[in-house]
Design a protein around this motif. Structure first.
Motif, PDB file in Angstrom:
ATOM      1  N   ASP A   1       0.855  -1.184   0.000  1.00 50.96           N
ATOM      2  CA  ASP A   1       0.000   0.000   0.000  1.00 50.96           C
ATOM      3  C   ASP A   1       0.891   1.234   0.000  1.00 50.96           C
ATOM      4  N   LEU A   2       0.930   1.951  -1.131  1.00 54.06           N
ATOM      5  CA  LEU A   2       1.772   3.140  -1.264  1.00 54.06           C
ATOM      6  C   LEU A   2       1.099   4.355  -0.643  1.00 54.06           C
ATOM      7  N   ALA A   3       1.910   5.249  -0.029  1.00 50.20           N
ATOM      8  CA  ALA A   3       1.392   6.476   0.576  1.00 50.20           C
ATOM      9  C   ALA A   3       0.185   6.142   1.447  1.00 50.20           C
ATOM     10  N   SER A   4       0.402   5.280   2.415  1.00 47.88           N
ATOM     11  CA  SER A   4      -0.696   4.616   3.113  1.00 47.88           C
ATOM     12  C   SER A   4      -1.557   5.555   3.949  1.00 47.88           C
ATOM     13  N   GLY A   5      -0.977   6.642   4.480  1.00 46.15           N
ATOM     14  CA  GLY A   5      -1.759   7.601   5.249  1.00 46.15           C
ATOM     15  C   GLY A   5      -2.389   6.975   6.473  1.00 46.15           C
ATOM     16  N   SER A   6      -3.711   6.952   6.529  1.00 43.80           N
ATOM     17  CA  SER A   6      -4.427   6.391   7.674  1.00 43.80           C
ATOM     18  C   SER A   6      -4.339   4.874   7.727  1.00 43.80           C
ATOM     19  N   GLY A   7      -3.994   4.252   6.618  1.00 43.16           N
ATOM     20  CA  GLY A   7      -3.991   2.797   6.537  1.00 43.16           C
ATOM     21  C   GLY A   7      -5.312   2.216   6.083  1.00 43.16           C
ATOM     22  N   LEU A   8      -6.230   3.070   5.649  1.00 41.64           N
ATOM     23  CA  LEU A   8      -7.555   2.607   5.225  1.00 41.64           C
ATOM     24  C   LEU A   8      -7.473   1.493   4.191  1.00 41.64           C
ATOM     25  N   VAL A   9      -6.720   1.717   3.117  1.00 44.33           N
ATOM     26  CA  VAL A   9      -6.652   0.733   2.036  1.00 44.33           C
ATOM     27  C   VAL A   9      -5.942  -0.532   2.504  1.00 44.33           C
ATOM     28  N   ALA A  10      -4.899  -0.376   3.297  1.00 42.95           N
ATOM     29  CA  ALA A  10      -4.176  -1.535   3.813  1.00 42.95           C
ATOM     30  C   ALA A  10      -5.076  -2.393   4.687  1.00 42.95           C
TER      31      ALA A  10
ATOM     32  N   ALA B   1      -0.585   6.591  13.571  1.00 41.72           N
ATOM     33  CA  ALA B   1      -1.994   6.464  13.214  1.00 41.72           C
ATOM     34  C   ALA B   1      -2.263   5.103  12.583  1.00 41.72           C
ATOM     35  N   LEU B   2      -1.365   4.655  11.725  1.00 45.66           N
ATOM     36  CA  LEU B   2      -1.498   3.337  11.109  1.00 45.66           C
ATOM     37  C   LEU B   2      -1.575   2.234  12.163  1.00 45.66           C
ATOM     38  N   ALA B   3      -0.692   2.300  13.132  1.00 47.04           N
ATOM     39  CA  ALA B   3      -0.670   1.273  14.177  1.00 47.04           C
ATOM     40  C   ALA B   3      -1.959   1.297  14.995  1.00 47.04           C
ATOM     41  N   LEU B   4      -2.420   2.497  15.350  1.00 46.70           N
ATOM     42  CA  LEU B   4      -3.653   2.623  16.119  1.00 46.70           C
ATOM     43  C   LEU B   4      -4.850   2.121  15.314  1.00 46.70           C
ATOM     44  N   ASN B   5      -4.903   2.468  14.044  1.00 46.58           N
ATOM     45  CA  ASN B   5      -6.025   2.055  13.207  1.00 46.58           C
ATOM     46  C   ASN B   5      -6.024   0.553  12.970  1.00 46.58           C
ATOM     47  N   ALA B   6      -4.847  -0.010  12.784  1.00 48.13           N
ATOM     48  CA  ALA B   6      -4.772  -1.465  12.614  1.00 48.13           C
ATOM     49  C   ALA B   6      -5.276  -2.167  13.869  1.00 48.13           C
ATOM     50  N   ALA B   7      -4.851  -1.690  15.039  1.00 51.05           N
ATOM     51  CA  ALA B   7      -5.299  -2.293  16.296  1.00 51.05           C
ATOM     52  C   ALA B   7      -6.806  -2.148  16.471  1.00 51.05           C
ATOM     53  N   ALA B   8      -7.351  -0.988  16.105  1.00 50.55           N
ATOM     54  CA  ALA B   8      -8.785  -0.743  16.250  1.00 50.55           C
ATOM     55  C   ALA B   8      -9.602  -1.676  15.374  1.00 50.55           C
ATOM     56  N   ASN B   9      -9.001  -2.161  14.290  1.00 48.55           N
ATOM     57  CA  ASN B   9      -9.702  -3.046  13.362  1.00 48.55           C
ATOM     58  C   ASN B   9      -9.301  -4.510  13.512  1.00 48.55           C
ATOM     59  N   GLY B  10      -8.456  -4.786  14.502  1.00 47.16           N
ATOM     60  CA  GLY B  10      -8.085  -6.162  14.780  1.00 47.16           C
ATOM     61  C   GLY B  10      -7.275  -6.833  13.699  1.00 47.16           C
ATOM     62  N   VAL B  11      -6.432  -6.049  12.987  1.00 42.53           N
ATOM     63  CA  VAL B  11      -5.593  -6.627  11.938  1.00 42.53           C
ATOM     64  C   VAL B  11      -4.127  -6.315  12.238  1.00 42.53           C
ATOM     65  N   THR B  12      -3.255  -7.057  11.606  1.00 41.08           N
ATOM     66  CA  THR B  12      -1.817  -6.873  11.787  1.00 41.08           C
ATOM     67  C   THR B  12      -1.186  -6.518  10.455  1.00 41.08           C
ATOM     68  N   LEU B  13      -0.601  -5.334  10.393  1.00 34.03           N
ATOM     69  CA  LEU B  13       0.082  -4.902   9.175  1.00 34.03           C
ATOM     70  C   LEU B  13       1.486  -5.468   9.133  1.00 34.03           C
ATOM     71  N   GLY B  14       2.012  -5.601   7.918  1.00 34.11           N
ATOM     72  CA  GLY B  14       3.382  -6.041   7.738  1.00 34.11           C
ATOM     73  C   GLY B  14       4.362  -4.905   7.970  1.00 34.11           C
ATOM     74  N   PRO B  15       5.563  -4.983   7.396  1.00 32.83           N
ATOM     75  CA  PRO B  15       6.571  -3.952   7.612  1.00 32.83           C
ATOM     76  C   PRO B  15       6.098  -2.574   7.151  1.00 32.83           C
ATOM     77  N   ALA B  16       6.554  -1.536   7.850  1.00 35.83           N
ATOM     78  CA  ALA B  16       6.283  -0.155   7.454  1.00 35.83           C
ATOM     79  C   ALA B  16       7.554   0.406   6.823  1.00 35.83           C
ATOM     80  N   LEU B  17       7.478   0.721   5.550  1.00 36.00           N
ATOM     81  CA  LEU B  17       8.626   1.238   4.818  1.00 36.00           C
ATOM     82  C   LEU B  17       8.505   2.738   4.665  1.00 36.00           C
ATOM     83  N   GLY B  18       9.646   3.382   4.401  1.00 38.44           N
ATOM     84  CA  GLY B  18       9.645   4.814   4.111  1.00 38.44           C
ATOM     85  C   GLY B  18       9.369   5.045   2.632  1.00 38.44           C
TER      86      GLY B  18
END
Length: 223
Positions: free
Chosen positions: A88-97, A120-137
């Motif tokens: 997910d490029l330019a992930s922002g809030s993590g919505l698409v991820a 924000a990505l980490a908080l949003n992932a936790a709120a939705n009960g999912v685990t994201l992979g690596p966070a790249l720059g």
């Protein structure tokens, strides 16, 4: 390497200046996000607290039209990502991820340059009960790494230089075997001749940000 924000507790800053709510009450309720009602006020707060006059806009505090449309498409067409490795490029809030994980993606890597967005990505992932992979720059000048089967881009063609870099990256990803999908609400720098339109939506948006109540937003696939 992503610079470290001088905000002492960035996650608490995100919690304090946002509210957890559906990504879009009238369009996409399956994903909860920490959202700000007044993005420009939050931007000023970010600059004040961080001591930076060049702090990036808090793109992570809104669900943008392109991301909403792409997330809606992925949720409605889970075969797009199911069982696949997603970037997910330019992930922002993590919505698409988050939507991709909800739709059955094997893994989702995010690319984001704003340190606050990572919180924000980490908080949003936790709120939705999912685990994201690596966070790249910033990966736009590199080859797609780690390898991705699908690249998702929500609303990243708003500025010429950014659009040029994103398109070049997507071409490299396609050459490496990935399929690329873009959600775009008619931004000026999307090269439409490079894409096939898949589906369009009337996406509710904030008038403060878009000068409209809805934006006709299309999901595209790189040809």
């Amino acid at each position: 390497m992503i610079p470290v924000t001088p905000i002492s507790d960035a996650a608490q800053f995100v919690r304090t200046h946002t509210r957890l709510a559906p990504a879009s009450p009238d369009f996409l309720t399956e994903v909860q996000l920490h959202l700000a009602d007044q993005v420009f006020d939050l931007w000023a707060q970010t600059e004040t607290v961080s001591g930076r006059t060049d702090a990036p806009p808090p793109f992570w505090a809104q669900a943008w039209a392109g991301g909403l449309a792409l997330a809606r498409y992925v949720l409605d067409h889970p075969e797009t990502v199911a069982g696949r490795r997603v970037l997910d490029l330019a992930s922002g809030s993590g919505l698409v991820a988050i939507a991709a994980l909800r739709a059955g993606a094997a893994s989702v890597t995010v690319s984001e340059i704003d340190p606050l967005a990572l919180d924000a990505l980490a908080l949003n992932a936790a709120a939705n009960g999912v685990t994201l992979g690596p966070a790249l720059g910033d990966v736009l000048d590199t080859d797609p790494t780690p390898a991705a089967d699908v690249v998702l881009v929500g609303d990243a063609f708003y500025e010429r230089t950014m659009a040029t870099r994103v398109l070049a990256f997507l071409h490299r990803a396609r050459s490496a075997g990935a399929t690329a999908f873009v959600g775009d609400p008619g931004r000026a720098y999307l090269p439409r001749t490079e894409f096939n339109a898949l589906e369009s939506y009337a996406v509710p948006v904030q008038r403060e940000l878009e000068d409209a109540e809805t934006k006709l937003t299309t999901v595209w696939r790189l040809t």
